[in-house]
Design a protein around this motif. Structure first.
Motif, short mmCIF file in Angstrom:
data_model
loop_
_atom_site.label_atom_id
_atom_site.label_comp_id
_atom_site.label_asym_id
_atom_site.label_seq_id
_atom_site.Cartn_x
_atom_site.Cartn_y
_atom_site.Cartn_z
N ASP A 108 103.13 11.38 -15.82
CA ASP A 108 102.45 12.51 -15.19
C ASP A 108 100.93 12.33 -15.22
O ASP A 108 100.23 12.61 -14.24
N LEU A 109 100.43 11.89 -16.35
CA LEU A 109 98.98 11.72 -16.49
C LEU A 109 98.46 10.65 -15.53
O LEU A 109 97.41 10.83 -14.88
N HIS A 123 99.73 18.03 -14.13
CA HIS A 123 99.78 16.69 -14.71
C HIS A 123 99.11 16.58 -16.08
O HIS A 123 99.27 15.55 -16.75
N ALA A 124 98.38 17.59 -16.50
CA ALA A 124 97.73 17.55 -17.82
C ALA A 124 97.79 18.93 -18.45
O ALA A 124 96.82 19.39 -19.05
N ARG A 148 102.52 15.42 -26.03
CA ARG A 148 103.11 14.38 -25.19
C ARG A 148 104.62 14.38 -25.40
O ARG A 148 105.11 14.09 -26.49
N ARG A 173 102.83 17.10 -21.52
CA ARG A 173 102.34 15.96 -20.78
C ARG A 173 103.17 14.72 -21.10
O ARG A 173 103.78 14.65 -22.16
#
Length: 648
Positions: A534-535, A525-526, A595, A530
């Protein structure tokens, strides 16, 4: 207590300002407890006493300066202190000389001009700012670049066996995204050689060192530090270190990822969690560097998964190929090829793998077999030896690699001239801090920062002690008034009770299980790529994971690895949340923070993110970035850039 309870992360267990002094006096006068003079003990340093609150037994050690971390950064601070007439106590979690510094293999940057006489410190600074996408602290960058030629010469004078050119100068090699050959090296074991040199110098100066100690809490009222609390990892006995000057040099938090280049029992966020809980601020936690070339466990075995294949392999001409035999960096970076910035190369490899052009083991190929075998053996002896033990001859065949979490650019917010954290008496240095590297670290700069800034921090602490203890020198400097107040003792005993309760945890889930889940969570998730969904999912899963610590089971007492991993888990949970929140906050792509929902770099995001914590929770705010000096601006305007084809 605090951090060890599932519902309270990060915890802030502090003395109140009135509690930090026995009589609550504003001038900081300490009355202490009668009869606590202690006895001199040169092994543990300062004064040593034994104490008990009934069920708990612990030792009290006083020292003018406590250095937490025994790698290059901590060692260089301690050397400067000793040379300034102050005898610190250095503590480390491992045996003497066994620190993460030894894993930095490829080299250390300094603009010596041994091979490229056009190079100078301003170009080194410009390369560092470019690599950091211009959110570095310009003061930190310029101090490091300007100091490094002298620091390398200093290491040379202390016996560091740098590789040499034919005419006897310190040799230098290319590293990624550097305009010139600037990276000084000792084969491919530079970090090990540096630490050996610093340890030898520290021994020559008689600097006390205590091994196998884990610090779990700083004594702080949120505005100043009064020491630290921890335990002896071999005996399990509690330790209360009383000091008005504490230097954190305990590394980063890259081991909180599933694939990482550290050992599992280091770089779990100890220093960042300790600093945050003591009242310091953290900076730019969203920036985690994924080194392009980690070993692929599916081929070499689980114990090697993620271990670093030094950038020196590419610096000496190593080439990357996908499973179809394509030298794929031609698509991503035709000018700098394999020696582009680490984030660029890591994302290229990740994309090749995700699009089906990776090996069956989930990697790509790194090949240096086109170079002369004797040259490879001379420049990369440790790599040759490591892979030979695994049945691979790198002089004749490629190796398999994939990205691995390697370094954390984020950390404690400090003044780089002094190491000050904003909490009086608390300093930080090395990978513990943020600022030199910005959004992405230039290879070879991690070792550079440790010695360049480490010396400056040591100088400042000496000056602070000189100004407050003008008539006391040597081992007694700064210890004359270091009695332990009843409030400090009470805070320490609360921590010892919390540690005892943690050791007695008898639930159904092991610390290693939750650590593995935390590492997988952050990887998923990171990771390298990203997005906000997800974060945020990662934050939700983190809350669930924290709840599960209520059912923790520790196998063994405070000397067990199970207990050590339980403490590591508490540090990791403390750091993971602000890291995820900062990554959500930064709605752009910059350096190592990519991102997919905001793929472009946004000029409006040329800021730092500051994280602080109090009893009400975490807060994040933005801070503008300063301007570089005129000489460095001129170097930036000239647009220096590495030309990979010099290696062809």
């Amino acid at each position: 207590m605090g951090r060890y309870l599932k519902a309270f992360v990060p915890s802030v267990i502090l003395m109140t300002p009135s509690e930090s002094d026995a009589d609550g006096s504003p001038d900081g006068e300490r009355t202490g407890d009668a009869g606590e003079s202690g006895v001199e003990n040169r092994l543990t340093h300062g004064s040593l006493e034994s104490a008990s609150d009934g069920a708990l037994e612990y030792d009290v050690v006083t020292t003018p300066v406590l250095v937490v971390g025994a790698g290059a950064a901590g060692a260089r601070v301690a050397i400067e202190l000793a040379e300034g007439g102050v005898e610190p106590l250095v503590i480390g979690k491992r045996d003497h000389g066994d620190a993460h510094t030894t894993w930095a293999a490829g080299g250390v940057n300094a603009a010596l001009g041994s091979l490229d006489d056009e190079d100078d410190w301003t170009i080194h600074a410009a390369d560092t700012l470019n690599e950091g996408h211009h959110i570095n602290d310009p003061d930190a960058v310029e101090l490091t670049a300007h100091e490094m030629p002298a620091r390398v010469r200093e290491l040379e004078s202390w016996g560091m066996p740098f590789d040499r050119t034919d005419d006897g100068r310190i040799n230098q090699r290319y590293f990624g995204a550097q305009s010139y050959r600037r990276t000084c090296f000792v084969g491919d074991r530079t970090g090990e050689a540096m630490l050996e040199t610093l340890v030898d110098r520290a021994r020559d100066l008689g600097i006390p060192k205590r091994d196998n100690v884990m610090i779990t809490r700083l004594l702080s009222d949120g505005t100043r530090v009064a020491g630290a609390v921890g335990f002896d990892m071999e005996s399990g006995r509690g330790l209360l270190f009383r000091s008005d000057h504490v230097v954190l040099a305990a590394g980063g938090f890259s081991a909180l990822y599933r694939r990482h280049s550290s050992r599992d029992d280091e770089n779990n966020g100890d220093a960042q969690a300790l600093a945050l809980e003591a009242g310091a601020r953290l900076l730019d936690l969203e920036f985690v560097q994924f080194h392009p070339t980690g070993m692929v466990g599916e081929r070499y075995g689980e114990e090697w998964d993620g271990r670093l294949v030094t950038e020196a392999v590419r610096g000496e001409g190593g080439r990357l190929f996908n499973a179809e035999g394509e030298r794929f960096m031609e698509r991503y970076s035709p000018d700098q090829m394999e020696l582009d910035a680490r984030d660029v190369v890591a994302r290229a490899i990740a994309r090749e793998i995700s699009e089906g052009r990776g090996t069956e083991n989930g990697g790509v190929y790194l090949d240096i077999s086109h170079r002369d075998p004797n040259y490879i053996q001379d420049r990369l002896p440790s790599m040759v030896e490591r892979f030979e033990s695994l049945g691979v001859d790198i002089t004749a065949e490629p190796i398999e690699v994939a990205p691995t979490a390697h370094y954390t650019m984020g950390g404690v917010d400090v003044d780089f001239h002094t190491g000050e954290t904003g909490v009086e008496g608390l300093y930080a240095v090395g990978e513990t801090v943020a600022g030199v590297h910005g959004a992405n670290r230039l290879g070879g700069n991690s070792l550079a920062e440790t010695v360049a800034i480490g010396k400056l921090v040591g100088e400042h602490v000496v000056d602070e002690l000189d100004s407050s203890e003008t008539d006391v020198v040597g081992a007694d400097a700064g210890t004359a008034d270091l009695e332990v107040t009843s409030q400090q003792r009470a805070l320490a005993e609360r921590e010892f009770q919390a540690l005892s309760a943690l050791a007695d945890s008898d639930g159904d889930v092991l610390p290693t299980e939750l650590l593995d889940e935390l590492r997988q969570l952050l990887w998923n998730h990171a990771g390298i790529l990203r997005d906000e969904d997800d974060l945020r999912t990662g934050l939700e899963k983190l809350a669930v994971l924290r709840d599960r610590t209520a059912d923790l089971r520790v196998e063994g007492d405070r000397t067990s690895k199970s207990f050590e991993y339980a403490v590591d888990l508490s540090f990791g949970l403390t750091v993971a949340e602000p890291m995820l929140r900062a990554a959500v906050e930064r709605a752009e792509s910059r350096g190592a923070h990519h991102r997919t929902d905001y793929p472009e770099t946004d000029p409006d995001w040329g800021v730092n993110l500051l994280v602080s914590a109090d009893q009400s929770g975490l807060s994040i705010r933005r801070r503008g970035v300063g301007d570089p000096s005129e000489p460095v601006r001129e170097a930036l305007e000239k647009g220096y850039e590495l030309d990979y084809h010099h290696l062809e």
